[in-house]
Design a protein around this motif. Sequence first.
Motif, PDB file in Angstrom:
ATOM      1  N   MET A   1       0.813  -1.193   0.000  1.00 32.37           N
ATOM      2  CA  MET A   1       0.000   0.000   0.000  1.00 32.37           C
ATOM      3  C   MET A   1       0.862   1.265   0.000  1.00 32.37           C
ATOM      4  SD  MET A   1      -3.109   0.456  -0.281  1.00 32.37           S
ATOM      5  CE  MET A   1      -4.664   0.301   0.410  1.00 32.37           C
ATOM      6  N   ARG A   2       1.999   1.212   0.647  1.00 28.86           N
ATOM      7  CA  ARG A   2       2.883   2.369   0.716  1.00 28.86           C
ATOM      8  C   ARG A   2       3.356   2.831  -0.660  1.00 28.86           C
ATOM      9  NH1 ARG A   2       2.998   5.116   5.232  1.00 28.86           N
ATOM     10  NH2 ARG A   2       3.740   4.070   7.068  1.00 28.86           N
ATOM     11  N   PRO A   3       3.774   1.963  -1.552  1.00 33.31           N
ATOM     12  CA  PRO A   3       4.223   2.421  -2.874  1.00 33.31           C
ATOM     13  C   PRO A   3       3.103   3.122  -3.640  1.00 33.31           C
ATOM     14  CG  PRO A   3       4.871   0.123  -2.534  1.00 33.31           C
ATOM     15  CD  PRO A   3       4.020   0.525  -1.385  1.00 33.31           C
ATOM     16  N   LEU A   4       1.882   2.660  -3.479  1.00 34.81           N
ATOM     17  CA  LEU A   4       0.759   3.287  -4.165  1.00 34.81           C
ATOM     18  C   LEU A   4       0.535   4.714  -3.649  1.00 34.81           C
ATOM     19  CD1 LEU A   4      -1.549   3.014  -6.178  1.00 34.81           C
ATOM     20  CD2 LEU A   4      -2.951   2.115  -4.306  1.00 34.81           C
ATOM     21  N   LEU A   5       0.621   4.919  -2.336  1.00 30.37           N
ATOM     22  CA  LEU A   5       0.451   6.236  -1.739  1.00 30.37           C
ATOM     23  C   LEU A   5       1.577   7.167  -2.163  1.00 30.37           C
ATOM     24  CD1 LEU A   5      -1.208   8.008   0.169  1.00 30.37           C
ATOM     25  CD2 LEU A   5       0.202   7.167   2.050  1.00 30.37           C
ATOM     26  N   LYS A   6       2.829   6.648  -2.173  1.00 31.99           N
ATOM     27  CA  LYS A   6       3.977   7.448  -2.607  1.00 31.99           C
ATOM     28  C   LYS A   6       3.809   7.891  -4.062  1.00 31.99           C
ATOM     29  CE  LYS A   6       8.280   6.569  -0.376  1.00 31.99           C
ATOM     30  NZ  LYS A   6       9.475   5.765  -0.343  1.00 31.99           N
ATOM     31  N   ARG A   7       3.367   6.943  -4.887  1.00 30.69           N
ATOM     32  CA  ARG A   7       3.184   7.246  -6.296  1.00 30.69           C
ATOM     33  C   ARG A   7       2.067   8.291  -6.479  1.00 30.69           C
ATOM     34  NH1 ARG A   7       2.584   1.925  -8.844  1.00 30.69           N
ATOM     35  NH2 ARG A   7       0.379   2.356  -8.696  1.00 30.69           N
ATOM     36  N   TRP A   8       1.005   8.198  -5.703  1.00 32.51           N
ATOM     37  CA  TRP A   8      -0.115   9.147  -5.805  1.00 32.51           C
ATOM     38  C   TRP A   8       0.317  10.545  -5.374  1.00 32.51           C
ATOM     39  CZ3 TRP A   8      -3.284  11.763  -2.132  1.00 32.51           C
ATOM     40  CH2 TRP A   8      -4.418  12.345  -2.694  1.00 32.51           C
ATOM     41  N   ILE A   9       1.120  10.653  -4.315  1.00 29.99           N
ATOM     42  CA  ILE A   9       1.598  11.951  -3.835  1.00 29.99           C
ATOM     43  C   ILE A   9       2.587  12.556  -4.830  1.00 29.99           C
ATOM     44  CG2 ILE A   9       2.981  13.055  -2.034  1.00 29.99           C
ATOM     45  CD1 ILE A   9       1.642  11.188  -0.029  1.00 29.99           C
ATOM     46  N   ALA A  10       3.401  11.753  -5.454  1.00 29.34           N
ATOM     47  CA  ALA A  10       4.417  12.232  -6.397  1.00 29.34           C
ATOM     48  C   ALA A  10       3.823  12.593  -7.753  1.00 29.34           C
ATOM     49  CB  ALA A  10       5.498  11.172  -6.575  1.00 29.34           C
ATOM     50  N   ASP A  11       2.600  12.177  -8.012  1.00 27.43           N
ATOM     51  CA  ASP A  11       1.960  12.443  -9.304  1.00 27.43           C
ATOM     52  C   ASP A  11       1.458  13.888  -9.338  1.00 27.43           C
ATOM     53  OD1 ASP A  11       0.782  12.281 -11.734  1.00 27.43           O
ATOM     54  OD2 ASP A  11      -0.753  10.817 -11.169  1.00 27.43           O
ATOM     55  N   HIS A  12       1.960  14.691 -10.275  1.00 28.55           N
ATOM     56  CA  HIS A  12       1.597  16.110 -10.378  1.00 28.55           C
ATOM     57  C   HIS A  12       0.621  16.386 -11.520  1.00 28.55           C
ATOM     58  CE1 HIS A  12       4.380  17.353  -7.311  1.00 28.55           C
ATOM     59  NE2 HIS A  12       5.345  16.629  -7.882  1.00 28.55           N
TER      60      HIS A  12
END
Length: 136
Positions: free
Chosen positions: A1-12
């Motif tokens: 779940m952590r990689p998905l959250l990181k990817r969502w936050i990094a998506d601009h």
Amino acid sequence: MRPLLKRWIADHRGAGAVEFALLAPLFLILVCGILVYGVWFSLAMSVQTLATDSARAALAGLDGTERVSLAQSFIQRQAPNLGLDATLTTSNVTEASGAIRVVVRFDASRHPVMAMRGLIPSPPQTIERTAIVETN
């Protein structure tokens, strides 16, 4: 779940649309304010010009009655030339103590641009300007 959250936050993607949605209303209110006040100041200058020019036109009269008549007829004739509706323009011309006093009032509430005044703190709806010319 952590990689998905990181990817969502990094998506601009879509950040520009969010910024536009936040700033566009403020920008539109600013533009409306500039437009409303710009038109109001233009109308105020036209009313002042009408008052001063009608006071000068009144100087051609030989007596008080003729001077008042000249000033009032000048106002009715010249108001449309200055972008003012003559039906919304009222005047008061008096002569006393060797001076002609002309007061011109214009009801700006019916001007098309003033329909936007609900979006911002609006200027006065009635514009009143005075001109005094000495006859001595």
